[in-house]
Design a protein around this motif. Structure first.
Motif, PDB file in Angstrom:
ATOM      1  N   ALA A 254       0.832  -1.208   0.000  1.00  8.99           N
ATOM      2  CA  ALA A 254       0.000   0.000   0.000  1.00  8.99           C
ATOM      3  C   ALA A 254       0.863   1.253   0.000  1.00  8.99           C
ATOM      4  CB  ALA A 254      -0.930  -0.016   1.207  1.00  8.99           C
ATOM      5  N   PHE A 255       1.969   1.237   0.755  1.00  3.23           N
ATOM      6  CA  PHE A 255       2.864   2.395   0.754  1.00  3.23           C
ATOM      7  C   PHE A 255       3.531   2.573  -0.615  1.00  3.23           C
ATOM      8  CE2 PHE A 255       2.414   2.062   5.323  1.00  3.23           C
ATOM      9  CZ  PHE A 255       2.402   3.395   5.707  1.00  3.23           C
ATOM     10  N   LEU A 256       3.868   1.486  -1.276  1.00  6.42           N
ATOM     11  CA  LEU A 256       4.432   1.608  -2.625  1.00  6.42           C
ATOM     12  C   LEU A 256       3.383   2.163  -3.589  1.00  6.42           C
ATOM     13  CD1 LEU A 256       6.540  -1.678  -2.818  1.00  6.42           C
ATOM     14  CD2 LEU A 256       7.304   0.636  -2.234  1.00  6.42           C
ATOM     15  N   ASN A 257       2.113   1.779  -3.402  1.00 14.16           N
ATOM     16  CA  ASN A 257       1.038   2.375  -4.202  1.00 14.16           C
ATOM     17  C   ASN A 257       0.959   3.880  -3.968  1.00 14.16           C
ATOM     18  OD1 ASN A 257       0.314  -0.121  -5.193  1.00 14.16           O
ATOM     19  ND2 ASN A 257      -1.461  -0.377  -3.855  1.00 14.16           N
ATOM     20  N   ALA A 258       1.143   4.292  -2.714  1.00 16.61           N
ATOM     21  CA  ALA A 258       1.107   5.716  -2.401  1.00 16.61           C
ATOM     22  C   ALA A 258       2.242   6.455  -3.086  1.00 16.61           C
ATOM     23  CB  ALA A 258       1.165   5.921  -0.890  1.00 16.61           C
ATOM     24  N   ILE A 259       3.419   5.843  -3.160  1.00 18.09           N
ATOM     25  CA  ILE A 259       4.561   6.495  -3.805  1.00 18.09           C
ATOM     26  C   ILE A 259       4.322   6.628  -5.306  1.00 18.09           C
ATOM     27  CG2 ILE A 259       7.014   6.237  -4.344  1.00 18.09           C
ATOM     28  CD1 ILE A 259       7.322   4.903  -1.583  1.00 18.09           C
ATOM     29  N   VAL A 260       3.766   5.604  -5.937  1.00 16.63           N
ATOM     30  CA  VAL A 260       3.413   5.701  -7.362  1.00 16.63           C
ATOM     31  C   VAL A 260       2.402   6.822  -7.564  1.00 16.63           C
ATOM     32  CG1 VAL A 260       2.235   4.511  -9.264  1.00 16.63           C
ATOM     33  CG2 VAL A 260       3.944   3.295  -7.901  1.00 16.63           C
ATOM     34  N   THR A 261       1.405   6.879  -6.699  1.00 20.06           N
ATOM     35  CA  THR A 261       0.381   7.927  -6.783  1.00 20.06           C
ATOM     36  C   THR A 261       0.995   9.302  -6.596  1.00 20.06           C
ATOM     37  OG1 THR A 261      -1.246   6.370  -5.891  1.00 20.06           O
ATOM     38  CG2 THR A 261      -1.815   8.711  -5.815  1.00 20.06           C
ATOM     39  N   LEU A 262       1.905   9.420  -5.638  1.00 14.09           N
ATOM     40  CA  LEU A 262       2.573  10.698  -5.374  1.00 14.09           C
ATOM     41  C   LEU A 262       3.251  11.228  -6.630  1.00 14.09           C
ATOM     42  CD1 LEU A 262       3.506  12.810  -3.226  1.00 14.09           C
ATOM     43  CD2 LEU A 262       5.469  11.320  -2.794  1.00 14.09           C
ATOM     44  N   ALA A 263       3.921  10.356  -7.357  1.00 17.74           N
ATOM     45  CA  ALA A 263       4.590  10.766  -8.596  1.00 17.74           C
ATOM     46  C   ALA A 263       3.581  11.142  -9.664  1.00 17.74           C
ATOM     47  CB  ALA A 263       5.500   9.646  -9.089  1.00 17.74           C
ATOM     48  N   ALA A 264       2.547  10.342  -9.834  1.00 16.10           N
ATOM     49  CA  ALA A 264       1.583  10.556 -10.926  1.00 16.10           C
ATOM     50  C   ALA A 264       0.766  11.828 -10.737  1.00 16.10           C
ATOM     51  CB  ALA A 264       0.652   9.349 -11.045  1.00 16.10           C
ATOM     52  N   ILE A 265       0.556  12.244  -9.477  1.00 13.41           N
ATOM     53  CA  ILE A 265      -0.217  13.472  -9.236  1.00 13.41           C
ATOM     54  C   ILE A 265       0.678  14.696  -9.102  1.00 13.41           C
ATOM     55  CG2 ILE A 265      -2.131  12.231  -8.145  1.00 13.41           C
ATOM     56  CD1 ILE A 265      -1.058  13.137  -5.411  1.00 13.41           C
ATOM     57  N   GLY A 266       2.010  14.501  -9.064  1.00 14.43           N
ATOM     58  CA  GLY A 266       2.903  15.631  -8.820  1.00 14.43           C
ATOM     59  C   GLY A 266       2.728  16.170  -7.423  1.00 14.43           C
ATOM     60  N   GLY A 267       2.629  15.267  -6.441  1.00 11.50           N
ATOM     61  CA  GLY A 267       2.290  15.644  -5.080  1.00 11.50           C
ATOM     62  C   GLY A 267       3.419  16.301  -4.312  1.00 11.50           C
ATOM     63  N   GLY A 297      10.362   6.739 -13.043  1.00 10.93           N
ATOM     64  CA  GLY A 297       9.729   6.363 -14.300  1.00 10.93           C
ATOM     65  C   GLY A 297       8.230   6.528 -14.330  1.00 10.93           C
ATOM     66  N   VAL A 298       7.637   6.959 -13.198  1.00 13.95           N
ATOM     67  CA  VAL A 298       6.186   7.185 -13.176  1.00 13.95           C
ATOM     68  C   VAL A 298       5.892   8.542 -13.811  1.00 13.95           C
ATOM     69  CG1 VAL A 298       4.136   7.438 -11.725  1.00 13.95           C
ATOM     70  CG2 VAL A 298       5.933   5.801 -11.092  1.00 13.95           C
ATOM     71  N   PRO A 299       5.010   8.600 -14.799  1.00 13.59           N
ATOM     72  CA  PRO A 299       4.741   9.874 -15.474  1.00 13.59           C
ATOM     73  C   PRO A 299       3.845  10.788 -14.650  1.00 13.59           C
ATOM     74  CG  PRO A 299       3.323   8.164 -16.366  1.00 13.59           C
ATOM     75  CD  PRO A 299       4.236   7.480 -15.384  1.00 13.59           C
ATOM     76  N   LEU A 300       4.029  12.080 -14.830  1.00 13.54           N
ATOM     77  CA  LEU A 300       3.155  13.068 -14.216  1.00 13.54           C
ATOM     78  C   LEU A 300       1.911  13.213 -15.082  1.00 13.54           C
ATOM     79  CD1 LEU A 300       2.483  15.270 -12.172  1.00 13.54           C
ATOM     80  CD2 LEU A 300       3.864  16.855 -13.515  1.00 13.54           C
ATOM     81  N   LEU A 301       0.759  12.869 -14.526  1.00 15.87           N
ATOM     82  CA  LEU A 301      -0.484  12.857 -15.302  1.00 15.87           C
ATOM     83  C   LEU A 301      -1.466  13.947 -14.879  1.00 15.87           C
ATOM     84  CD1 LEU A 301      -1.110   8.991 -15.426  1.00 15.87           C
ATOM     85  CD2 LEU A 301       0.100  10.432 -17.082  1.00 15.87           C
TER      86      LEU A 301
END
Length: 567
Positions: A254-267, A297-301
């Motif tokens: 779940a924490f790794l999911n949060a890190i992917v999300t952080l990158a994708a949202i530009g958090g 490598g996670v894109p900013l969306l």
């Protein structure tokens, strides 16, 4: 399953009589029959936390949902931290808010909890508390405000404050026009409408599985927020009956999911210290390198301020967080949420309705937007930078240091015409870490010297042991650790030293021999030296930023058991 609250209420002895009698102020007899979960609503509503001032209304909808599901709702006001008003910095009290909430949840006859937060530190502190006591819990974010406008242009609260104030200092905007925009910026209830820390942490809570999927980003003024609040109240009663606890939801995956999300949202970079602190409470293995590995490598969306153009109600209109995560679904781990279903199970029917706000993976705002973790002789245990908010041409840079020992030093000298600085210089601020300030304030995005603003300069490399507001932008290196006040190399840097930043190589160095650097006497000007109270306790026990800046005696979970019964 026996309810925890029955330990207080069941039986016919004196103590159980007292516990029931003192609570019989409108509650029916069947409230204490051992069949109805007692649910705390941990409520950070406060008039002094403007972003959370509407949470009493949200609490009423949660309460209605709890009643509807057969539970007993109990309002529990907890310490509230307003980012805009609290001095010297709200971060100083995040750990205190977490500790006090944890203790109140453990000490009281409650079986589960709904966590109501919004403003920056409230959701992190509530999640830290829930992690430590590990009662069934669910987050209900208060939501962002609606977009304000000034002279026909949308205003991002926070981000546009930084931009407009710099234009005033540069002489391109009158002070009268700047002040006129003030009444236009805050259009409605809710927290900041940019992808600042408040919005970021709501998204983190959802990515961690701690909200009903599709909750993060519902605007505070939107009636659907109250509908979801009611649904959340119903859900928490089920969580208690099923025995689903935060420790079973907030796993490493779940924490790794949060890190992917952080990158994708530009958090916000602030999510780094908050996620590390929450993981530390749970005993989940998570470190700075995970942010680089999982986010790389996670894109900013999300084309949202401060990295992009739009604002949070645009994100919700465009499809919301679920639509964005659908684009990176293959990068997410299949971990359960508070509903029992994995986050991925909520993405199939999500749609992007406006591709100018939520970009397709094939057409990202940036191809690689993760938080970059830097190391070197200036940051032995790490520093962070948000490339999405930086100037690309400055991500590899060499310049001479211009050193400031404190925030007060910055404001005393920054605009002096005699300051030896040019656009290639690197502004270095120290004494603003967890111990040094204390509390690690959001001052890392130093204002630029007035004489450079007048020349048209709008960004420079800045390095500090401080944090930066999630609404801010620029080529700013943050959380440099160990901090100067803990003996870190930042304390030994001098004006004129060459600073080398290489984000691609993940390096931050001062280009002088290590022997020379280590032989220097560390500067200690401007460090906090409190004699008593919370600040003294904080300085004596706070961990460094790379460990989440929690207190050393608060890491780990203590569970919900009470050590001694009342007598």
């Amino acid at each position: 399953m026996a309810l925890r609250s029955s330990q207080w209420y069941s039986g016919d002895d004196r103590n159980s009589y007292i516990h029931r009698a003192w609570m019989r102020r409108g509650l029916p007899r069947e409230a204490f029959d051992g069949e109805r979960p007692h649910i705390a609503i941990a409520n950070t509503a406060s008039d002094l936390t403007p972003c959370n001032s509407h949470l009493d209304e949200v609490a009423r909808s949660v309460s209605d949902g709890i009643w509807a599901a057969g539970g007993i709702p109990l309002n529990l006001p907890v310490l509230s931290l307003g980012e805009t008003n609290v001095r010297p910095t709200a971060m100083l009290w995040r750990n205190l808010a977490a500790m006090s909430t944890e203790e109140m949840l453990r000490a009281n006859p409650v079986d589960g909890v709904v966590l109501l937060g919004g403003c920056d530190k409230t959701i992190p502190s509530l999640l830290m508390a829930a992690s430590s006591v590990d009662l069934p819990a669910v987050v209900m974010p208060g939501g962002p405000m609606l977009t304000g406008h000034f002279r026909g242009v949308p205003l991002g609260c926070g981000t546009d404050v930084w931009r407009l104030s710099e234009e005033v200092r540069a002489g391109t905007l009158s002070r009268e026009a700047f002040l006129d925009s003030e009444s236009s910026m805050i259009r409605s209830r809710g927290h900041c409408n940019t992808m600042g820390t408040a919005s970021t942490m709501a998204c983190m809570a959802e990515a961690l599985g701690m909200t009903i999927p599709g909750t993060a980003g519902i605007p505070a003024a939107d009636s659907r927020l109250l509908e979801r609040s009611h649904e959340t109240g119903r859900l928490v009663v089920g969580l208690v009956r099923e025995g689903r606890r935060p420790s079973s939801v907030m796993t490493r995956g779940a924490f790794l999911n949060a890190i992917v999300t952080l990158a994708a949202i530009g958090g916000s970079t602030n999510a780094v210290v908050h996620l590390l602190a929450i993981a530390g409470r749970l005993g989940v293995e998570l470190d700075l390198d995970d942010f680089d590995r999982a986010g790389s490598g996670v894109p900013l969306l999300a084309d949202l301020q401060p990295a992009g153009r739009h604002l949070m109600d645009d994100l919700y209109r465009a499809g919301g967080l679920r639509a964005l995560l659908k684009e990176v679904a293959d990068l997410l781990h299949d971990e359960p949420t508070v509903t029992g279903r994995p986050l991925s199970g909520y993405l199939d029917d999500a749609e992007i309705w406006d591709e100018t706000v939520i970009r397709r993976r094939a057409d990202p705002l940036l191809p690689d937007a993760g938080i970059a973790v830097l190391r070197g002789n200036l940051a032995p245990t790490g520093a962070v930078i948000k490339p999405a908010a930086a100037s690309p041409e400055l991500l590899r840079h060499r310049g001479r240091a211009v050193v400031f020992d404190s925030v007060e030093d910055v404001y005393a000298r920054l605009d002096s015409p005699d300051l030896d600085v040019d656009e290639t210089s690197v502004l270095v601020l120290r004494g603003c870490g967890p111990k040094g300030y204390p509390g690690m304030p959001e001052v890392g995005n130093l204002p630029l010297p007035a004489k450079l603003l007048a020349k048209g300069v709008r960004d420079m490399v800045r390095v500090s042991d401080a944090r930066m507001s999630g609404t801010a932008y620029g080529t700013v290196v943050l959380h440099t650790s160990p901090e100067a006040a803990a003996g870190g190399p930042l304390a030994r840097v001098r004006t004129g030293d060459p600073i080398v930043l290489d984000v691609a190589a993940r390096r931050l160095d001062v280009d002088i021999p290590d022997a020379e650097l280590n032989a220097r006497e560390p500067a200690a000007n401007g460090h906090a030296r409190p004699a008593r109270g919370w600040e003294r306790l904080y300085i004596d026990h706070v961990n460094q930023a790379d460990q989440g800046a929690d207190l050393d005696f608060l890491t780990g979970s203590s569970g919900d058991a009470v050590g001694r019964e009342s007598h």
